[in-house]
Write a protein that holds these residues in place. Sequence first.
Motif: not given
Length: 502
Positions: A6-11, A47-61
Motif C-alpha cells: 500500500q502507498p507509504e504516503y497519502e496525498v 502510490g506514485l508519491c515520493v513525498n518530495c513536497h513540490r506540489c505542496v509548495c507550488v499549490c497557489p491555494t
Amino acid sequence: MNMYIQPEYEVVRDKDRCIACRVCERQCANLVHSFDAETGTMRADSGLCVNCHRCVCVCPTHALKIVKSDDTYKINANWDNQTINEVYRQANSGGVLLSSMGNPKDYPVFWDKMLINASQVTNPPIDPLREPMETQLWLGKRTVKIERDANGKLKNTLPPQLKLKVPIMFSAMSYGSISYNAHEALARAAEELGTFYNTGEGGLHKDFYKYGKNTIVQVASGRFGVHKEYLDAAAAIEIKMGQGAKPGIGGHLPGEKISADVSETRMIPQGVDAISPAPHHDIYSIEDLRQLVYSLKEATDYKKPVIVKIAAVHNCAAIASGIARSGADIIAIDGYRGGTGAAPTRIRDNVGIPIELALAQIDERLREEGIRDEVSVVVGGSVRSSADVVKAIALGADACYIGTAALLALGCHLCRSCHTGKCNWGIATQIPELVKRLNPDVGYKRLVNLVTAWNHEIQEMMGGMGINSVEALRGNRLMLRGIGLTDTELSVLGIKYAGESM
C-alpha cells in the motif's frame, strides 16, 4: 506497482480550496496528479508519491498536503511495515534494493549528546563583534623545518596548502548524480565564500574549469573523467577509497542519469550504468596507496595537496595512521550518515560507524604517534549545523565537508528518490525540464547565506568559549561535555561527562 504494498504516503486535497489549475500536475515528475476532464477535478495516485513536497509548495491555494499513511499490517515489533514491504519488493523484482541520501535509521546522533563548554569569569568570553575572531585556516602538512636564506629571511618551505576562509567545504557530489545547475551553484558559492567544492567521481564539466582555484577533483576507482587537464585545473586532488553511505563497495550511477553531457564529462557510454569497482585495482596496501599519491603529485609538479578519503569503519584509526605516512596531505573521513545519490539499501543502513567516534579515535591515534601535523583531517557525514562543526573541530577535525545540508539549502526535501533521476527540485536529475527548476543564480546565494550564517554562529560559540581562532579550538576536547552517554562512549570520544570537574 507491487500489488502487496500500500502507498507509504497519502496525498490529501482540500476540494474547497482546489481550483483545478493543474500546477501540481505540471510540476510532478512522478505523475502523481492528473486532471479528470469529465468531473473537472484533480485526482492523485498516492502510490506514485515520493513525498518530495513540490506540489505542496507550488499549490497557489494551499490545497494540498502529504501525510504518512496510517495503513498498517498486523502489529509486530520484529516485522514492521518497511521490513515487510522490502521483502515484497525483492520477491517481486529479484533485485538489490537501491536507496538515496543518508542512513535514516533511528541510531544515536552523538553530536546531540555533546554540549559545548563556556567561559565565565576566570577565562572571560570574547565578543566577536568587537574583537578579532579567526575562522580562516589552511589544510595540508605542517611538519617543516624553519629555514632562512642568506639574508636571514624565513624561507617558505611549506608543502602546498588549501586556504579556507571558513572551516566548511562542499563535499563530493558528482556531475551525473546531481545536475549541471546544482554543480554551478556549488562552484560559484565556493568561489564567493573562499572555500572549496568537490567534483565527486564524475569528472569536471568543461564549463566549470574557470572555478578551478576553488575546486577539489576526485580520483575514484572507476577513474571517470580523469585526465591531465582535469588534474591541472584543480586546487587539490582527492583519492576516493570509500564513502560513508556505502563503505566497502564502489560507486553506482544509474544509466537513466547518464545524459550526453554526463557521458562526455565522465568519458563513458551514454545511458549505461556507471559502476566503480569496490577496490582500486592498483591499491591493496598503504605502499600501493603511496604510489598513487606520488604519481598524482608528480603529474601536477607537486603543486597541489593530495587528499585521501575513507569511510568511517571500525579500524579507521589504524588506516589513517598509514595514510598519514603515505605522503597524503589531508585525510577526509566520511561517516555512516553521509548522503549518496544511489546505494544498496542494506549497505547504507547497516555498514560503517558514526563520524564522531571515528574522528575522535583518528585524532587520538595520530597524536599518540606524533604525526598529527603530518596531515590535516576533514570530516563529513551528516554535519547538520554550525554546532556540529564546532564539536567536530573540538574533537580533532581541521574542517568539515557538508553535502546534504548544502542540498537542503538548494531546495532538497529529502524525499530520498535521487536514484530515480526524477528530482522535482532540479538537483538530483539530468532531465532538462527538471534541471531548469533550480536557478543557479538563486541557489548559489542560498549556499552563501547558509555558510555565512554558520560562520557567524561559529564565531559566537568560539567567543563564548573564550577562544579566538579555529586553530585553538582544534582537538580542544576540554570544551566538550557528554550527556546521556555511557562510560565506553565517553572514553572513545575522549570527553568528560557534563558536570564532571576537570
